[in-house]
Design a protein around this motif. Sequence first.
Motif, mmCIF file in Angstrom:
data_model
loop_
_atom_site.group_PDB
_atom_site.id
_atom_site.type_symbol
_atom_site.label_atom_id
_atom_site.label_comp_id
_atom_site.label_asym_id
_atom_site.label_seq_id
_atom_site.Cartn_x
_atom_site.Cartn_y
_atom_site.Cartn_z
ATOM 1 N N TRP A 114 0.903 -1.218 0.026
ATOM 2 C CA TRP A 114 0.015 0.060 -0.026
ATOM 3 C C TRP A 114 0.670 1.351 0.057
ATOM 4 N N HIS A 115 2.174 1.135 0.296
ATOM 5 C CA HIS A 115 3.004 2.520 -0.044
ATOM 6 C C HIS A 115 3.597 2.700 -1.075
ATOM 7 N N THR A 117 2.367 2.953 -4.878
ATOM 8 C CA THR A 117 0.936 2.883 -5.666
ATOM 9 C C THR A 117 0.679 2.055 -6.829
ATOM 10 N N ALA A 120 -0.492 -1.146 -5.384
ATOM 11 C CA ALA A 120 -1.330 -0.912 -4.083
ATOM 12 C C ALA A 120 -2.824 -1.209 -4.436
ATOM 13 N N ARG A 124 -6.189 -1.095 -2.399
ATOM 14 C CA ARG A 124 -7.339 -0.183 -2.626
ATOM 15 C C ARG A 124 -8.413 -0.818 -2.928
ATOM 16 N N SER A 186 -1.777 -6.328 -8.326
ATOM 17 C CA SER A 186 -1.130 -5.786 -9.637
ATOM 18 C C SER A 186 -0.391 -6.774 -10.536
ATOM 19 N N THR A 235 -0.317 -2.905 -13.856
ATOM 20 C CA THR A 235 -0.006 -1.425 -13.613
ATOM 21 C C THR A 235 1.564 -0.869 -14.129
ATOM 22 N N ASP A 295 -1.598 7.218 -9.967
ATOM 23 C CA ASP A 295 -2.601 7.656 -8.683
ATOM 24 C C ASP A 295 -3.934 7.585 -8.757
ATOM 25 N N ILE A 298 -5.241 4.027 -10.502
ATOM 26 C CA ILE A 298 -5.331 2.838 -9.485
ATOM 27 C C ILE A 298 -6.536 3.285 -8.464
ATOM 28 N N LEU A 299 -7.030 4.652 -8.381
ATOM 29 C CA LEU A 299 -8.262 5.079 -7.645
ATOM 30 C C LEU A 299 -9.502 4.331 -8.370
#
Length: 327
Positions: A114-115, A117, A120, A124, A186, A235, A295, A298-299
């Motif tokens: 999670w650190h 991206t 992550a 998420r 990922s 990713t 970022d 991924i969101l």
Amino acid sequence: MNLDFYKAFGINVDLAVEAHDIVRGQMGREIPGVVVDREKYENASVTIVKVVEDSAEQLMGKPKGNYITIEAPALRDNNRAAHQQVAEILAQKLASLLDIPEDANILLVGLGNWHATPDALGPRVIDHSLVTRHLFKYAPEELKGGMRPVSAIAPGVLGITGIETAEIIKGVVEKIQPELIVVIDSLAAGSVDRIATTIQIADTGISPGSGIGNKRTVINKDSTGVPVIAIGVPTVVHAAVIAQVTVEHFLEQLQANPMLYQIYKNLRPDFTQEVINNVLQPFAGNLMVTPKEIDSLILNISKVVAGGISMALHPSISAEDYNMYLN
């Protein structure tokens, strides 16, 4: 690019659809023991690769099973309608792989760091997933029909916890005894076009980190004692792949000038590989590339994946109900 290139750089092909295309291109014909079906939707295309024979398993480097790839370039756009359709397609295809009772206990596992991206996605997705196992015990009045007990963990990575992810999962499995595990991770792609636009669903489990050169314990039915479905999204892309594609496009331009192209043809066959190796040498040849907007990508895609999973596992839940339970 052919298999020799990937082997030379120690690159594992995460996406079965890419592995299929590479092997088929090398053989010049369809791969015996592999069945491929394709479907087209308004905002996505779906390719279903079924590896059904041992010989195909060896050729493709993929365990026998079903690999469903959803390709949707619209995932990169701020298009809610397209995102909703892709989530519905994901739900439909995931549901087609479910062979569990309506009240089955399910464990979601968000793999990754999670650190970082690009790694992550798993955590998420867990953030946006609809977990209900606790409601069955503490708030049964909040439940609707057609909901399953779902729990979720994001176990981190070995460098953070000092514990192999597979060991954490095994401990949780022994405690809560799920009938299905769904892991989200990922992946590494063979094309920059696939970053955050492609979703793979596989009923064969997963080898975490294999696409970026990390060898972790495989998470599958053999290692956990429970059926495992893996959902992954590319990713990153290996820098050697980008370099090779650049060289190939350059050569296409050279062919317009026979004299220059002949000069290249007279070079040693391994010349290109040697140059790429030299450029990537400071990173021991293992350099991964991700876009600067990773970022937001991924969101967006984590919400799509989480929504698709929740709709598949809780078939009675509407989009409005889904948002209500999350809040």
